[in-house]
Design a protein around this motif. Sequence first.
Motif, short mmCIF file in Angstrom:
data_model
loop_
_atom_site.label_atom_id
_atom_site.label_comp_id
_atom_site.label_asym_id
_atom_site.label_seq_id
_atom_site.Cartn_x
_atom_site.Cartn_y
_atom_site.Cartn_z
N ALA A 214 0.81 -1.21 0.00
CA ALA A 214 0.00 0.00 0.00
C ALA A 214 0.85 1.27 0.00
CB ALA A 214 -0.94 0.01 1.20
N PHE A 215 2.15 1.14 -0.20
CA PHE A 215 3.02 2.31 -0.30
C PHE A 215 3.39 2.54 -1.77
CE2 PHE A 215 3.58 0.68 3.98
CZ PHE A 215 3.53 1.83 4.75
N ASP A 216 3.90 3.72 -2.05
CA ASP A 216 4.37 3.99 -3.42
C ASP A 216 5.69 3.28 -3.68
OD1 ASP A 216 4.33 5.90 -5.96
OD2 ASP A 216 6.35 5.98 -5.10
N THR A 217 6.57 3.32 -2.67
CA THR A 217 7.88 2.69 -2.77
C THR A 217 8.13 1.90 -1.50
OG1 THR A 217 8.74 4.49 -4.14
CG2 THR A 217 10.36 3.11 -3.01
N THR A 218 8.69 0.71 -1.65
CA THR A 218 9.01 -0.14 -0.50
C THR A 218 10.47 -0.52 -0.55
OG1 THR A 218 6.78 -1.04 -0.17
CG2 THR A 218 8.61 -2.40 0.54
N VAL A 219 11.15 -0.35 0.59
CA VAL A 219 12.55 -0.73 0.72
C VAL A 219 12.63 -1.87 1.73
CG1 VAL A 219 14.89 0.04 1.26
CG2 VAL A 219 13.27 1.64 0.22
N LEU A 220 13.14 -3.01 1.31
CA LEU A 220 13.25 -4.19 2.16
C LEU A 220 14.72 -4.47 2.43
CD1 LEU A 220 10.66 -6.44 0.27
CD2 LEU A 220 10.24 -4.96 2.25
N ILE A 221 15.12 -4.49 3.70
CA ILE A 221 16.53 -4.62 4.08
C ILE A 221 16.66 -5.79 5.06
CG2 ILE A 221 18.52 -3.46 5.10
CD1 ILE A 221 17.14 -0.79 4.44
N PHE B 155 15.36 -4.05 -2.75
CA PHE B 155 15.62 -5.21 -1.90
C PHE B 155 17.12 -5.24 -1.60
CE2 PHE B 155 16.49 -9.61 -0.86
CZ PHE B 155 15.33 -10.07 -0.22
N VAL B 156 17.48 -5.15 -0.33
CA VAL B 156 18.88 -5.12 0.09
C VAL B 156 19.12 -6.27 1.05
CG1 VAL B 156 20.73 -3.75 1.12
CG2 VAL B 156 18.88 -2.60 -0.12
N TRP B 157 20.11 -7.11 0.73
CA TRP B 157 20.40 -8.27 1.58
C TRP B 157 21.89 -8.33 1.84
CZ3 TRP B 157 20.30 -14.09 -0.12
CH2 TRP B 157 20.39 -14.90 1.02
N MET B 158 22.28 -8.40 3.11
CA MET B 158 23.68 -8.49 3.51
C MET B 158 24.00 -9.89 3.99
SD MET B 158 23.60 -4.84 5.34
CE MET B 158 21.84 -4.83 5.04
N ILE B 159 25.02 -10.49 3.39
CA ILE B 159 25.46 -11.83 3.77
C ILE B 159 26.98 -11.83 3.90
CG2 ILE B 159 23.51 -13.15 2.85
CD1 ILE B 159 24.97 -13.44 0.23
N VAL C 32 13.03 -3.66 7.88
CA VAL C 32 14.38 -4.17 8.10
C VAL C 32 14.32 -5.28 9.14
CG1 VAL C 32 14.81 -2.37 9.84
CG2 VAL C 32 16.75 -3.57 8.79
N CYS C 33 15.10 -6.31 8.90
CA CYS C 33 15.21 -7.41 9.86
C CYS C 33 16.66 -7.86 9.92
CB CYS C 33 14.31 -8.59 9.47
SG CYS C 33 14.35 -9.95 10.68
N GLY C 34 17.22 -7.84 11.10
CA GLY C 34 18.62 -8.24 11.24
C GLY C 34 19.08 -7.98 12.66
#
Length: 684
Positions: free
Chosen positions: A441-448, A480-484, A643-645
């Motif tokens: 329901a947002f215009d832009t979504t940032v997933l971290i 979509f940002v993912w740190m490994i 964000v989840c981490g």
Amino acid sequence: MDMDGGDSAMPTGGPGLSDMGMDMSNDTVASDFLAAILDDTDLQPFDWAITGAFWYGIVVVIFLATVINFLRWATLKIRLRAAAAKRPRPAHASNPFTSAMATVTSVVREVSYPQVTPMRSRWLRIPPFGTSILILTYLGFVLGLEFFNVDYPGAQYWEARGLRAAWLTVAQFPLLILLSGKNNLIGVLIGTSYERLQVLHRWVARVILLTATLHGAYQLVGWNEYGVLQIEISTDSCIPTGFATWVLLLWLVLSSTAPLRNLSYEFFVIQHVISFVGFLVAVFYHIPPNALNARIFIWLGIGFFLLDRLSRFARSAFNNSKPGRATLISLPGGVTKVSVRSHRVTSWKPGQHVFLCIPRFGFGQSHPATIASIPSSHNNDLVFILRAHKGFTKRILDGAASSSTENLLDKEKREPTPDPEERFLALIDGPYGASHSDFAAFDTTVLIAGSTGVTFILPILLDIAHRASTQSVPLRNIVFVWMIKNTEWAIWIVNELQAAVESLHRVGIEVTVHINVTCDPSFTEAAEDTRECGCDCDVRLGPCCCETGLEAQHDEEDDITPAPTQEASFSDEKAKPSTTSIEQPNTISLQSSATILNRSVSPMAVLRSRLASFSTLTSGRPDLHSILWAALDNAQGETGVAVCGPAALNKAVRNTAASVSDQRGASKGTGAEGVYLHCEGYEW
């Protein structure tokens, strides 16, 4: 402690009670004087009114939070309906009222989002500003009630303060229990899941410890001042039972601090329940049997506790009336992929978690696990990605079937192979959680996400992709940002991630995927994991934490050109979208089995090529400020960030979101779009 209203025949205490002219060396006189001090006939009515004021305040706060939650829900529903009606910019504040509300909301967010850590300490963890303000307000409210109109002259000066603290201690007990339940009534009303209320549960417990300490300290000081302490100790069980209650309460508070809580989840749960039961027993011995008004609060708390336990038992009994079966596959990085086929749990929301029990690896032990799938994916299986630490998760990893990178990448092998996967009995309690707003329901979504934090972020992406394929949503852009810590870890979700990107691309939603291989453990591991990141990886096979530059440097001769039907990068407008469906992520493969089995091409090179077809793979930390700034700069409505981490990552995103919002003037009425932020952590 005397909270029974007083029906003693001893002299009643009142204003100006004094030992003037009394022979306190006479035991009878001293005992009568002590009884007069303990008589709370004049004190009790006002103290009872103070407990009522406490609960009036709590109810008002819950009511206001409920109204805010309803307005948030209504706003998101209006946006979805606007998108369905094909209205332009559905996530944008389109009138003066909504613009004013957006400005006020941005002010509150910019104040509440930031988080500071003045020192590196495992014991001292300061919550975000918003939570800290709420906690300090609660503390000020309780202390204000403690000292309001309590100046009682004479010998009952200390007794009045001690009894007021006692009433406030028992009055907080039902709130403490309400904040702890898995099926949380407060959470339902204010739109917050139980685990996000746990921080308030712990701080209410600390305030209870404070008021209980004030209760005992005030009374001891008063009794000692008038020389009746020894008589009280020898004639009343109040002091030993009170001390036992206080010690158990102190242990409950100390053992709930993060370092001790995270030492062993199993031990924490068992000892916490046992200690709580012991605390209740001690409380009932401490409070006089005829102090019915005081006991009301204790019985209310017990009732809330039993109601939560009974509802959990009923849900678990239904879920496990036909137990599920789990298959285990070990993945790189000490991770186990658990897939559970449940006959009862067939519907859940993205971001929810369950308490998973696999008796083979821990009888009677249930562990929290975030569901990394959605009901429409993975054949309706509940999928979990669990990092092995010790105990239950370590035993699961040891019992999992190993799977090579070639098998994980290649899902098109034609030759029949026996199924090596053993199926284990799996018991499920849940699902719980998922109090975040609808990110579609947002215009832009940032997933971290950091490391296994992707189990919370991935289902949000999958859910958006599934819904966007069947209906119009306000969402235009996803980052979509993912740190490994190792490129090979991308194998955990490469199939699902590629399927979601391609599905979203087909419906016109732009997706940018950043996979950052970072050597910084604070962005990928829990705070307790202090292992060094060794530089023994081969940088020719992709970015790794040995590299110092942001961009990975590859040997050209080791690079593999993606198949012609796949885009070199998702931002390439000329790329042809795949026909792969989000419903079956396990059927995706970039290379044919012949190519994968070619011994001249390493599985890691194939993985790197797969990732290059839809994402940007780089070394080092992501530039969170640039990512969020760019997302907001292109937004035509409110931006949602999830964000989840580990704690360090969550703190960095919090501070960056607040900073970018402030720099863009979202709280200053400039018309700049606001930022909604939802943070999930590793810890429980």
